[in-house]
Design an enzyme around this catalytic site. Sequence first.
Site: not given
Lengths: 445, 445
Positions: B286, B307, B421
């Site tokens: 961020e 793995h 948003k």
Amino acid sequence: MALKFNDSYANGFISEAEIASISSEVLAAQKTLLDGTGEGNAFLGWKTLPDDYDREEFARIKAAAKKIQKTCDVFIVIGIGGSYLGSRAVIEFLKSSSYNALKKDTPDIYFSGRDISAQSLSELLSICEGRDVCINVISKSGTTTEPAVAFRVFRALLEEKYGKEGARERIFVTTDKARGTLKKFADEEGYETFVVPDDVGGRFSVLTAVGLLPIAVSGVEIDELMRGASDAAKEYAVADVNANAALRYAAVRNLLYRKGYAIEVLVSYESYATMLNEWWKQLFGESEGKDGKGLFPASVIFSTELHSLGQFIQEGTRNLFETIVKVKTPDVSMKVPYDEANVDGLNFLAGTELSTINEKAMQGTILAHVDGGAPNLVIEIDEKNEYCLGKLLYFFEFACGVSGYTLGVNPFNQPGVEAYKKNMFALLGKPGYEDAKAALEARLK
Amino acid sequence: MALKFNDSYANGFISEAEIASISSEVLAAQKTLLDGTGEGNAFLGWKTLPDDYDREEFARIKAAAKKIQKTCDVFIVIGIGGSYLGSRAVIEFLKSSSYNALKKDTPDIYFSGRDISAQSLSELLSICEGRDVCINVISKSGTTTEPAVAFRVFRALLEEKYGKEGARERIFVTTDKARGTLKKFADEEGYETFVVPDDVGGRFSVLTAVGLLPIAVSGVEIDELMRGASDAAKEYAVADVNANAALRYAAVRNLLYRKGYAIEVLVSYESYATMLNEWWKQLFGESEGKDGKGLFPASVIFSTELHSLGQFIQEGTRNLFETIVKVKTPDVSMKVPYDEANVDGLNFLAGTELSTINEKAMQGTILAHVDGGAPNLVIEIDEKNEYCLGKLLYFFEFACGVSGYTLGVNPFNQPGVEAYKKNMFALLGKPGYEDAKAALEARLK
């Protein structure tokens, strides 16, 4: 169909003409995969598994799962990589990522033998105190360090707690059908055994006994999983890039890769998909990440990570695209409560289903990220159930095989996994590795 | 020192001459940060926090934590992004990633308000059944959708269960010190409140009340955390790229970025670091992911993910480097048991500490990955305790500020988080967003 692939949000980044131009490569890759004529073709057992599986063993898996459900409070699955990711992904997706914390009539399930941590192992021992335990050790060879150490510890626990005879009824072994020290030992001790097939690699093994026994213990209907995968096998055999979702996905992600999109971020809007994301990361990362090639596989859970990695995806380095896995029909209802005080100003949402808000968050995010320069792909399954998930798993497996061949790699080997093991054994002084030890130690800083 | 940074495994990829050449930029970035003369300088409160924090509030945090420990079985932290990642990272690192499953004399701690999931919320409600509950809602404005919805739900639960008076003793609010609807409401209702400082962004807030209250509830010594951070603040103020670990880290990662290493993978060999990795991903992602720039932050837990993602890191696209966080002195002892049958051939390790094997796995992996073309950096802290973790948190925060300025971005804003948003609110028909709705809906496919 039950599964749809939508790449229309990538329209501004790749064209239909480009998809048409890569189609012949993708169709050739599909043919190679279906005909079994490509590299790694000794490991294509997963292709036909949903129809050709061993019915006798399948019935034994269901019977063993019932026995485990009845006789223990804690079921410990011992395995690493493909030996745990598939089952854990399915259990969390269909049950919950909080499965162990919830009240239920099936045992808690813990995954062990995944690391070399004294803390993890001793914590799990303390969690087992005063509770009945069964274990399932999953290892083709029986010699992989992480699960082997955990098996030593939990076998000793069971033998101490229940005696050798009692422990025998609580130890289930999934291993090679004939070879290997673990198979030999299990037969000598009289443990019930299940098979890791020779022709199925770990990351493709979720629909073998490797995945199915733990999945069945959690109460998931494994017949339905297989039925979904079986239907998928038919659909993805069709030689048409536009009609075949797996081919189209393989085509689009290869095109994006060639255009410099180096990272694929798998996205879900529900935390129950966290481990499905991890399973996918192994499937694609281990299949394609070789010869200096491959898309780096990452994953996020939104809206949570819109508040952490969202900034980067919106405006950071333009080298990534997103692939969203979405369930069409919500299965849990909860509405935003009305609040007299309206402290948060959210009364305009009072009475609205959370699933509706979550869907609008997804739609809004797709449009925002596309506007920001991140192509978005959407894979939608109809429902959160066994059938659709079986289809989704097979979709990813088949797309991965096609995509890997299109990329020009062998999607079914993993030669790079041995490199660290060789060094580790040498540094630990394992017999046979002595020669390398001094040279490696000299390089440590 | 308690924290060491080792970039000698990156020797083959960057030279001392290159580090020298970037040093003036890094020193200038450090000066900008220390002088507070750069972009985002309204959000530098975290720099001096370890020494200048509010002692009265700190004492109230400890008292509230004691009260919460005494009066509840389940403590629910409601917050998203930086409002939960820091505390969760510290609790899991110092206690356990299985904290809730372990027997202990502190409450279970659940994190809610992080997504818009009906399943997550209803599961947490069922987990609370028959148990005593306290909540801590963390939101500067009080209007962020995810925590706001969760706060509605759990406030209603508490008021129903304990009455309005009883609930008052169980609701703790961390919010703006004066403004905002949540502060006003909390004062009216008589909830105890703590402060989200104006000059500390969410991802830098772990050592404010945002992080400290949940951390203290888990039994972690918050004084020691602050002491570690305070010592770190002094060390990282030194203007010397070679002697100052934070500057050196900022220099090396910028150099690698300029050479085309587009992904930084944070590595730990213990699962207790899983959420520390997530905190780090927000901090760097961020702060740096903007203006089309930034290293993509990823993370792995080894040996588990050797793995799964190990193959890619060893042999895939050569666009990544690894940064390992390592604890020098192991704190849990467990040895490989001797096994008469030696099924796994591991008796050469019988009696060996797991921590020793884990360390050899790390060393072997570093050498293997470096040989494969992935630069490795190592950050080592002395012990897994509050002091060292406090230092590590501050190390990352300071390095992040310096690194961001070196990269040429404002490390303290997050403009891209708003984009989704706005779209979401428009699609939901929020008053004031009506104009955008139709246009967005027309783009949905």
